[in-house]
Motif scaffolding. Structure first.
Motif, mmCIF file in Angstrom:
data_model
loop_
_atom_site.group_PDB
_atom_site.id
_atom_site.type_symbol
_atom_site.label_atom_id
_atom_site.label_comp_id
_atom_site.label_asym_id
_atom_site.label_seq_id
_atom_site.Cartn_x
_atom_site.Cartn_y
_atom_site.Cartn_z
ATOM 1 N N PHE A 19 0.828 -1.210 0.000
ATOM 2 C CA PHE A 19 0.000 0.000 0.000
ATOM 3 C C PHE A 19 0.862 1.259 0.000
ATOM 4 O O PHE A 19 0.503 2.261 -0.605
ATOM 5 C CB PHE A 19 -0.954 0.004 1.185
ATOM 6 C CG PHE A 19 -2.105 -0.949 1.026
ATOM 7 C CD1 PHE A 19 -2.853 -0.981 -0.137
ATOM 8 C CD2 PHE A 19 -2.427 -1.822 2.041
ATOM 9 C CE1 PHE A 19 -3.897 -1.864 -0.289
ATOM 10 C CE2 PHE A 19 -3.479 -2.698 1.904
ATOM 11 C CZ PHE A 19 -4.215 -2.728 0.738
ATOM 12 N N THR A 20 2.002 1.209 0.678
ATOM 13 C CA THR A 20 2.908 2.351 0.673
ATOM 14 C C THR A 20 3.472 2.594 -0.723
ATOM 15 O O THR A 20 3.532 3.732 -1.200
ATOM 16 C CB THR A 20 4.057 2.129 1.675
ATOM 17 O OG1 THR A 20 3.494 1.935 2.970
ATOM 18 C CG2 THR A 20 4.998 3.303 1.700
ATOM 19 N N ALA A 21 3.870 1.512 -1.386
ATOM 20 C CA ALA A 21 4.383 1.650 -2.751
ATOM 21 C C ALA A 21 3.293 2.155 -3.695
ATOM 22 O O ALA A 21 3.563 2.973 -4.579
ATOM 23 C CB ALA A 21 4.921 0.309 -3.241
ATOM 24 N N ALA A 22 2.065 1.678 -3.500
ATOM 25 C CA ALA A 22 0.958 2.143 -4.332
ATOM 26 C C ALA A 22 0.681 3.628 -4.092
ATOM 27 O O ALA A 22 0.475 4.392 -5.042
ATOM 28 C CB ALA A 22 -0.296 1.319 -4.057
ATOM 29 N N ALA A 23 0.689 4.039 -2.838
ATOM 30 C CA ALA A 23 0.446 5.451 -2.531
ATOM 31 C C ALA A 23 1.564 6.326 -3.077
ATOM 32 O O ALA A 23 1.313 7.415 -3.611
ATOM 33 C CB ALA A 23 0.322 5.635 -1.019
ATOM 34 N N TRP A 24 2.803 5.870 -2.960
ATOM 35 C CA TRP A 24 3.938 6.623 -3.497
ATOM 36 C C TRP A 24 3.808 6.771 -5.007
ATOM 37 O O TRP A 24 4.049 7.837 -5.563
ATOM 38 C CB TRP A 24 5.239 5.915 -3.128
ATOM 39 C CG TRP A 24 6.450 6.596 -3.654
ATOM 40 C CD1 TRP A 24 7.173 6.242 -4.743
ATOM 41 C CD2 TRP A 24 7.071 7.770 -3.138
ATOM 42 N NE1 TRP A 24 8.214 7.112 -4.937
ATOM 43 C CE2 TRP A 24 8.173 8.064 -3.971
ATOM 44 C CE3 TRP A 24 6.801 8.603 -2.068
ATOM 45 C CZ2 TRP A 24 9.000 9.156 -3.738
ATOM 46 C CZ3 TRP A 24 7.628 9.678 -1.848
ATOM 47 C CH2 TRP A 24 8.710 9.950 -2.667
ATOM 48 N N LEU A 26 1.037 6.704 -6.751
ATOM 49 C CA LEU A 26 -0.066 7.621 -7.057
ATOM 50 C C LEU A 26 0.351 9.070 -6.890
ATOM 51 O O LEU A 26 -0.063 9.934 -7.678
ATOM 52 C CB LEU A 26 -1.266 7.322 -6.156
ATOM 53 C CG LEU A 26 -2.191 6.217 -6.629
ATOM 54 C CD1 LEU A 26 -3.303 5.999 -5.607
ATOM 55 C CD2 LEU A 26 -2.787 6.524 -7.976
ATOM 56 N N THR A 27 1.160 9.359 -5.877
ATOM 57 C CA THR A 27 1.591 10.740 -5.693
ATOM 58 C C THR A 27 2.530 11.196 -6.801
ATOM 59 O O THR A 27 2.648 12.387 -7.055
ATOM 60 C CB THR A 27 2.301 10.936 -4.332
ATOM 61 O OG1 THR A 27 3.447 10.089 -4.279
ATOM 62 C CG2 THR A 27 1.368 10.634 -3.191
ATOM 63 N N ALA A 34 0.742 2.055 -9.432
ATOM 64 C CA ALA A 34 -0.039 2.038 -8.194
ATOM 65 C C ALA A 34 -0.996 0.854 -8.183
ATOM 66 O O ALA A 34 -1.143 0.168 -7.168
ATOM 67 C CB ALA A 34 -0.809 3.347 -8.035
ATOM 68 N N ILE A 35 -1.625 0.590 -9.313
ATOM 69 C CA ILE A 35 -2.516 -0.560 -9.410
ATOM 70 C C ILE A 35 -1.725 -1.856 -9.295
ATOM 71 O O ILE A 35 -2.135 -2.798 -8.616
ATOM 72 C CB ILE A 35 -3.312 -0.504 -10.726
ATOM 73 C CG1 ILE A 35 -4.278 0.680 -10.704
ATOM 74 C CG2 ILE A 35 -4.073 -1.807 -10.957
ATOM 75 C CD1 ILE A 35 -4.912 0.983 -12.040
#
Length: 62
Positions: A19-24, A26-27, A34-35
């Protein structure tokens, strides 16, 4: 009981890393990445929730 705790902590670490990698991603505007990081994190959380036994609950049959 110790094994269950180790498995849950490992799954929590893997899920939070995903989830951290996905959020990073996305930012940074990288929606595809992210997906790609988000789905495995969700899959780990769901798989562990299904596979880890909850133990016998009082009043349950079986």
């Amino acid at each position: 009981m110790a094994f269950r705790l180790i498995v849950l902590l490992t799954a929590a670490a893997l899920s939070s890393a995903g989830f951290t990698a996905a959020a990073w991603s996305l930012t940074r505007g990288q929606t595809d990445q992210a997906i790609a990081f988000g789905w495995p994190a969700i899959a780990v959380a769901i798989t562990v929730a299904i596979l880890v036994p909850m133990g016998k609950r009082p009043g349950s049959s079986g």
